[in-house]
Design an enzyme around this catalytic site. Structure first.
Site, mmCIF file in Angstrom:
data_model
loop_
_atom_site.group_PDB
_atom_site.id
_atom_site.type_symbol
_atom_site.label_atom_id
_atom_site.label_comp_id
_atom_site.label_asym_id
_atom_site.label_seq_id
_atom_site.Cartn_x
_atom_site.Cartn_y
_atom_site.Cartn_z
ATOM 1 C CD1 TRP A 103 -8.534 21.544 2.755
ATOM 2 C CD2 TRP A 103 -9.731 22.715 1.269
ATOM 3 N NE1 TRP A 103 -9.721 20.881 2.535
ATOM 4 C CE2 TRP A 103 -10.472 21.569 1.636
ATOM 5 C CE3 TRP A 103 -10.298 23.592 0.337
ATOM 6 C CZ2 TRP A 103 -11.735 21.271 1.120
ATOM 7 C CZ3 TRP A 103 -11.562 23.309 -0.185
ATOM 8 C CH2 TRP A 103 -12.260 22.167 0.211
ATOM 9 C CG ASP A 173 -7.745 26.835 6.365
ATOM 10 O OD1 ASP A 173 -8.456 26.582 7.361
ATOM 11 O OD2 ASP A 173 -7.962 26.366 5.225
ATOM 12 C CE LYS A 197 -13.951 20.384 7.043
ATOM 13 N NZ LYS A 197 -12.920 20.993 6.258
HETATM 14 C C1 LIG Z 1 -12.894 21.779 4.906
HETATM 15 C C2 LIG Z 1 -11.801 22.733 4.736
HETATM 16 C C3 LIG Z 1 -11.950 23.899 3.973
HETATM 17 C C4 LIG Z 1 -13.198 24.202 3.181
HETATM 18 O O1 LIG Z 1 -14.257 24.483 4.000
HETATM 19 P P1 LIG Z 1 -15.720 24.776 3.425
HETATM 20 O O2 LIG Z 1 -16.468 25.140 4.648
HETATM 21 O O3 LIG Z 1 -16.203 23.520 2.764
HETATM 22 O O4 LIG Z 1 -15.626 25.905 2.457
HETATM 23 C C5 LIG Z 1 -10.899 24.789 3.925
HETATM 24 N N1 LIG Z 1 -9.746 24.542 4.574
HETATM 25 C C6 LIG Z 1 -9.561 23.421 5.290
HETATM 26 C C7 LIG Z 1 -8.260 23.201 5.987
HETATM 27 C C8 LIG Z 1 -10.583 22.491 5.399
HETATM 28 O O5 LIG Z 1 -10.406 21.378 6.139
#
Ligand SMILES: *Cc1c(COP(=O)(O)O)cnc(C)c1O
Length: 366
Positions: A103, A173, A197
């Site tokens: 990511w 993030d 998540k």
């Molecule tokens: C799932 C995830 C993403 C991507 O998220 P989307 O909503 O599918 O764009 C980005 N960063 C992390 C750490 C993730 O777990």
């Protein structure tokens, strides 16, 4: 009983059953209004309260200081990658990225469309470690220093907040780690992530931003990704994902009721320790490729049948797990193997059942 599945999915992921039942009970008539929340204006007093309560819950759970704003937007985690760069990178034209897995790598590539991206150390051939901080090359003039707190695909988690000697805005993030541990928000410029998540359904992105970072987006920044506009309108500049924010607010209250982030953190450590212990006790039958000191508490990738994994055994593992109603254990398509995601709604009991199955599987197939 109905829904008794054990959902170890990486996201969208398991939500607390209690919350889903609550949503179900008022889905047709929100607080005796005779209307669903889905049918109400995002400018109604009902939705305004939900919007404000959700922001307040995040502030309370993370002790967010007064000089930070909490925003909700759409576009998923990937929308957040673009938004971070579009709102911040023109401060100096370049940004530092710490790439520890899938990511953060995607985020760095996205930002490179809008400015100069400096990787603080070269890309590793294989993720699974974080190079010592003394080897990082940090630019004192970076617009910000970016990292992914927990790499959901790879299973790499920062056990610390990165050193930031030049005191540039730190951007994280936290899609897959938000509300699983206490964080000192004051160390950050921006914390953002998708809700799907740990704190809600898909459709909403949370952004916690220090106020002084607002107001200087790139001219080309689309309005719907513009933190300054979103802030000015209290996250209702255009129609938000009202249903997602509504459910997220309930999940946040559930977290508050269940011990807050400290409670979640304690559980998270216990759950992940149990699972890693099982890997360690398997004589190499189950193996995790990630360095001990950066192993994720949340997304735990492992191989079955030795270090390189035996794909036949792994297929069998998934098949037998499903017979026991244990779902979404397949590793991300880019890394293979198995991945168990232990988000907040996964109980210790759920993890014990998974471990029992793993031990039985090993006895039967080794
Ligand atoms: C799932 C995830 C993403 C991507 O998220 P989307 O909503 O599918 O764009 C980005 N960063 C992390 C750490 C993730 O777990």
């Amino acid at each position: 009983m109905g829904n008794t599945a054990l959902n170890f999915g990486a996201g969208p992921a398991k939500l607390p059953r209690e919350v889903l039942e609550d949503v179900q009970s008022e889905l047709l008539s929100f607080q005796k209004s005779g209307m669903s929340i889905m049918e109400m204006s995002h400018r109604s007093k009902e939705y305004s309260k939900i919007n404000n309560d959700a922001q307040a819950a995040i502030r309370k759970l993370l002790n967010v200081p007064d000089n930070y704003r909490v925003l909700f937007m759409q576009g998923g985690g990937l929308g957040g990658f673009a938004a971070v760069a579009l709102n911040l990178i023109n401060r100096t034209g370049s940004a530092d990225y710490i790439v520890t897995g899938t990511w953060s790598n995607v985020a760095a590539k996205e930002a490179a469309k809008y400015g100069k991206v400096n990787l603080v150390y070269p890309l590793a051939d294989k993720p699974g470690s974080i190079p010592d901080q003394s080897s990082w090359t940090l630019n004192p003039d970076a617009s910000y220093l970016y990292y992914c707190d927990n790499e959901t695909v790879d299973g790499v988690e920062f056990p610390f907040i990165p050193n930031n000697p030049h005191n540039v805005p730190l951007v994280a993030d936290m899609s897959s780690s938000i509300m699983t541990k206490a964080v000192d928000v004051s160390k950050f410029g921006v914390i953002f992530g998708g809700a799907q998540k740990n704190i809600g359904p898909a459709g909403v992105v949370f952004v916690i931003i220090r106020e002084d970072l607002l107001g200087k987006p790139m001219d080309m920044c689309p309005t719907i990704l513009n933190f300054t506009h979103i802030n000015k309108s209290n996250s209702v500049h255009n129609t938000p994902a009202t249903l997602s924010v509504y459910i997220m607010e309930k999940v946040l209250q559930w977290i508050i009721k269940n011990g807050g982030v400290e409670g979640m953190q304690k559980q998270s450590l216990e759950k992940s320790n149990l699972l890693y212990q099982t890997l360690a006790n398997s004589n190499g039958y189950y193996s995790c490729p990630i360095d001990q000191n950066v192993r994720s508490r949340i997304n735990i990738p492992f191989r079955v049948g030795g270090e390189k994994g035996n794909e036949e055994l792994e297929a069998k593992f998934l098949e037998e797990a499903e017979k026991l109603k244990m779902y979404q254990l397949k590793g991300h398509r880019s890394v293979g193997g198995i991945r168990a995601s232990l988000y907040n709604a996964i109980s210790k009991q759920d993890v014990s059942l998974l471990i029992k199955f793993m031990e039985e599987f090993q006895r039967a197939h080794s």
